[in-house]
Design an enzyme around this catalytic site. Structure first.
Site, PDB file in Angstrom:
ATOM      1  N   ARG A  33       0.968  -1.114   0.027  1.00  0.00           N
ATOM      2  CA  ARG A  33       0.008   0.011  -0.086  1.00  0.00           C
ATOM      3  C   ARG A  33       0.903   1.490  -0.017  1.00  0.00           C
ATOM      4  NH1 ARG A  33      -3.879  -0.261   4.776  1.00  0.00           N
ATOM      5  NH2 ARG A  33      -2.031  -1.278   5.517  1.00  0.00           N
ATOM      6  N   ASN A  51      -6.485  -2.614   1.789  1.00  0.00           N
ATOM      7  CA  ASN A  51      -6.513  -4.004   1.784  1.00  0.00           C
ATOM      8  C   ASN A  51      -7.930  -4.366   2.178  1.00  0.00           C
ATOM      9  OD1 ASN A  51      -3.562  -4.285   1.588  1.00  0.00           O
ATOM     10  ND2 ASN A  51      -3.471  -4.223   3.976  1.00  0.00           N
TER      11      ASN A  51
END
EC number: 6.2.-.-
Length: 804
Positions: A33, A51
């Protein structure tokens, strides 16, 4: 009046567009990320990344060209621990936001991700470890999203600090700031730690009250002591590799009289000094997996004590892979024995209390720490041949990375495969991903069996995995088979019996990208396994697909006098082979070989037992042929110290002579039931003559290797000529005997000479450590063909047993 000049049209802002992007694979807990966040901001894109249960979901908006570059980076420039399986551009409408790009809170959904393997210390963390100006200078537990513990510390998903053995360590303000900053490589690194808030070293045993634990442990090692070191996935027993007395003491105390010791070396330069390293082996040593790599012994290795690897011509080398190991190596500057912390044949110890109890009398001191090891993970072991890596043990740094299957095997029921009895692993098959557990060990050991049960529960929890079928080996007494049978009954799902040798074949085919459509041969050579006809097999030529196969040819079925005793006493196999080849006249037919049997061996009693079939099951075992040859050449004592010892000694002895040797003769027999078999009688006669003429053992060993390899190739060729329904396609080489490099390379070359492709294992073990993968694939292929199931169809197929 003059002309009015034309004014060039001003280019407007590039049109903005919105896209929804799904990234699948091992993309959580690896810094993916923050990588997405940084890439998007650098390209001027807006949106968010989060996520969820399926991986990573990205909402992005901006110029189409920038988005195209962004999508290319998602796979091509991913963080080092990420494994991107797919980048999908979704059709869902996406608003075009004006705000900045942000990291959003995680979303829910069914779990389709998992946990990544533990990873060796990354270059950035290593630089901090050695930088006196850094706050983590000399700290034994530094890590980031690019390295450090993962599988070894997790108790359950989601992978949050509270669910790991780092839960007792509250973050200090500095670590908390790093953890919360997307621009920091420690953003959401769950094991983040520093000297102010993280785990600390301890020393118990000799010298425990003498100051700094690390400094004292280093002094003990320099002084020839044995120190138990708590590593990433278990304890190791360490001593100076160059100290023959310390090495001998460790062998005596541990009860390990011959099995080679692995060495940890400070650097690649030290590894190069011990043996020749190819570019691939060097890359493997410094990779995040940081496995043990088998390296041919060079001149530098011959200066070390012979007791490190008795009778072998390779050393197992690894580089330091945690900050603690780097600190030890930096201070000592020389190789250390770094062998599993256990008594002989037991699993590696992971708990502090158990380490002091089980290693008492072996270790002089214990260098430990207060971060618990949740999941035992042995060191992975890799060898190299002319074409690439060969995985001998798949564990730390490799498990639980999934094996991605070919598309034709992607559809069908979710399968839990239980593996075998020795070198046990299990496999979770879902979609295209086959998640193979780390090496567990031999389930006959109570601690290994308990570990296997616990890991089964953990993996099923980590992957939210409920099987729709359970696959087991055909041997009804394997503990893994019994557990699978009980679980299938409890869940009400089919129990599928996968033939041992077909599972080896299916594993090799699937690993090499051969799916349902691929017809192939399987040349399977191992110790033994229960065959499709209820007898013991161990050297077979199979024909078929991932779903099913049939036996086309094989080795002769020879008695195993004494049953399990024949696996530990190679001379029994020599006696059995000579009896099989020459009957009651064997002593007169090959007198030099007869003389190689131990004095006092109950040859006549065993011959009578074989003749009457008393505790002497017949088995077409390739492994026992190698044992018989090693016994004939005097390369092993009356009893083996560890599995594979005789075969390893035979290969090491043969290697210097292979290039100039000529193979012994081996004949082909039509066999019973139209199944051609090898006939070793000519080999035994020729070997007997060589022994009588004093031929060097290494030359005889080389002649055997060449003969056996060429005979296997001839078996493939003769069946091709004799059988009209002979499968076309590649030849899969599988089974633990193909860990032998001489055999593997010679057979592969011979198969190529027949105009066929030879497939070998590169990512999973050829032996029983890869069996679960083959069981899972064979079961999926069989059930998918029978039921026509797809991933999005969940049919109730009831509890029943299916032969596969």
């Amino acid at each position: 009046m003059g002309t009015v000049p034309k004014v060039a049209a001003q280019a407007g802002p590039a049109p903005r567009m919105g896209r929804l992007i799904r990234v699948r694979g091992q993309v959580q807990a690896v810094g993916y990320r923050p990588f997405v966040w940084q890439a998007a901001r650098a390209l001027g894109l807006a949106g968010a990344v989060c996520n969820d249960g399926e991986g990573v979901l990205i909402r992005v908006a901006g110029a189409s060209e920038a988005i195209a570059r962004f999508v290319a980076q998602l796979r091509g420039e991913a963080p080092p621990l990420a494994r991107v399986l797919a980048v999908e551009l979704l059709d869902a409408p996406v608003p075009v936001p004006e705000e900045d790009f942000v990291i959003a809170a995680s979303a829910g959904g069914a779990v389709a991700t998992g946990i990544v393997p533990d990873a060796a210390t990354c270059p950035e963390c290593l630089a901090e470890l050695r930088d006196p100006g850094d706050r983590r200078f000399g700290y034994a537990f530094g890590n980031c999203t690019h390295c450090g513990p993962r599988l070894s510390i997790i108790r359950q998903l989601p992978y949050d600090r509270a669910h790991t053995s780092m839960a007792p360590f509250a973050l200090c303000p500095d670590c908390a700031r790093e953890y919360a900053d997307p621009a920091d490589r420690r953003f959401h690194a769950q094991p983040i730690a520093c000297p102010a808030c993280g785990p600390q070293l301890t020393l118990t045993g000799e010298g425990a009250d003498a100051g700094d634990p690390l400094a004292r442990a280093i002094d003990l090692l320099r002084g020839g002591r044995i120190v138990a070191v708590k590593g990433l996935g278990g304890f190791h027993l360490a001593c100076r590799a160059a100290d023959p007395a310390a090495v001998a003491r460790l062998r005596a105390r541990k009860g390990r009289d011959a099995k080679p010791f692995a060495l940890m070396v400070p650097s690649l330069d030290h590894a190069r000094a011990l043996g020749p390293l190819g570019a691939e082996a060097e890359a493997c040593l410094v990779s995040p997996a940081a496995p043990i790599v088998l390296v041919p012994m060079g001149p530098g290795a011959h200066a070390l004590p012979e007791g490190l690897a008795p009778g072998q011509d390779h050393l197992g080398l690894m580089l330091p892979y945690t900050p603690l190991h780097h600190l030890l190596m930096d201070a000592l500057g020389e190789p250390l024995v770094m062998t599993s912390g256990n008594r002989s044949e037991e699993p590696q110890v992971i708990e502090d209390g158990a380490a002091h109890e089980r290693l008492a009398g072996i270790a002089d001191a214990w260098l430990g720490h207060d971060r618990a090891i949740v999941n035992r993970i042995d060191d992975s072991v890799i060898a190299f041949d002319a074409l690439g890596p060969v995985v001998l043990r798949r564990a730390r740094g490799m498990a639980p990375d999934p094996v991605v299957l070919p598309e034709s095997l992607a559809h069908g029921p979710r399968v839990l495969a239980m593996g075998g009895e020795l070198k046990a692993t299990f496999c979770l098959l879902r979609g295209r991903e086959a998640v193979l557990s780390q090496h567990v060990g031999d389930l006959e050991d109570a601690a290994a069996l308990a570990d296997y049960r616990r890991l089964l529960d953990l993996y099923r929890d980590l992957y939210a995995f409920t099987p729709e079928a359970i696959a087991v080996d055909g041997h009804p007494d394997y503990l893994s088979t019994r557990l699978g049978r009980d679980m299938a009954q409890a869940l009400g799902v089919p129990l599928v019996v996968a033939d041992h040798h077909h599972a080896h074949m299916a594993a090799c085919l699937a690993e090499n990208g051969v799916g349902l459509e691929g017809e192939a041969l399987g040349l399977i050579c191992d110790g033994l396994g229960l065959g499709a006809d209820g007898t013991l097999w161990g050297g077979e030529l199979l024909g078929g697909t991932c779903a099913a196969s049939r036996r086309l040819a094989g080795l002769p079925a020879v008695a195993l006098p004494g049953g399990a005793a024949a696996m530990k006493q190679p001379w029994r196999n020599l006696l059995a082979h000579l009896l099989h080849a020459f009957g009651s006249e064997w002593e007169a037919a090959v007198p030099a070989l007869a003389a190689r049997l131990p004095r006092g061996a109950p040859r006549r009693v065993l011959a009578q037992a074989i003749g009457q079939g008393l505790n002497a099951p017949r088995c077409s075992s390739a492994g026992r042929v190698f044992d018989a040859l090693a016994a004939a050449l005097g390369l092993c004592g009356e009893a083996l110290s560890y599995e594979g010892q005789a075969a390893m000694a035979l290969e090491a002895c043969a290697r210097p002579f292979v290039a100039a040797a000529q193979g012994y003769p081996i004949a082909l027999d039509a066999g019973e039931g139209g199944v051609p078999r090898l006939d070793f009688a000519p080999l035994w006669r020729a070997l007997d003559a060589d022994i009588g003429h004093g031929v060097e053992a290494g030359l005889a060993a080389a002649r055997f290797h060449l003969a056996f390899a060429d005979a296997l190739v001839a078996l493939v060729d003769c069946v091709a000529v004799a059988k009209g329904d002979y499968p076309q396609g590649p030849v899969a080489l599988s089974g633990g005997v193909f860990n032998n490099r001489i055999l593997r390379e010679r057979v592969a070359a011979g198969i190529a000479g027949l105009g066929r492709e030879a497939l070998v294992h590169r990512r999973v073990p050829a032996g029983d450590g890869g069996l679960a993968l083959g069981q899972a694939v064979a079961t999926r292929a069989r059930l998918a063909a029978q039921l026509g199931t797809q991933d999005d169809e969940r049919r109730t197929i009831g509890a029943k047993t299916i032969a596969c």
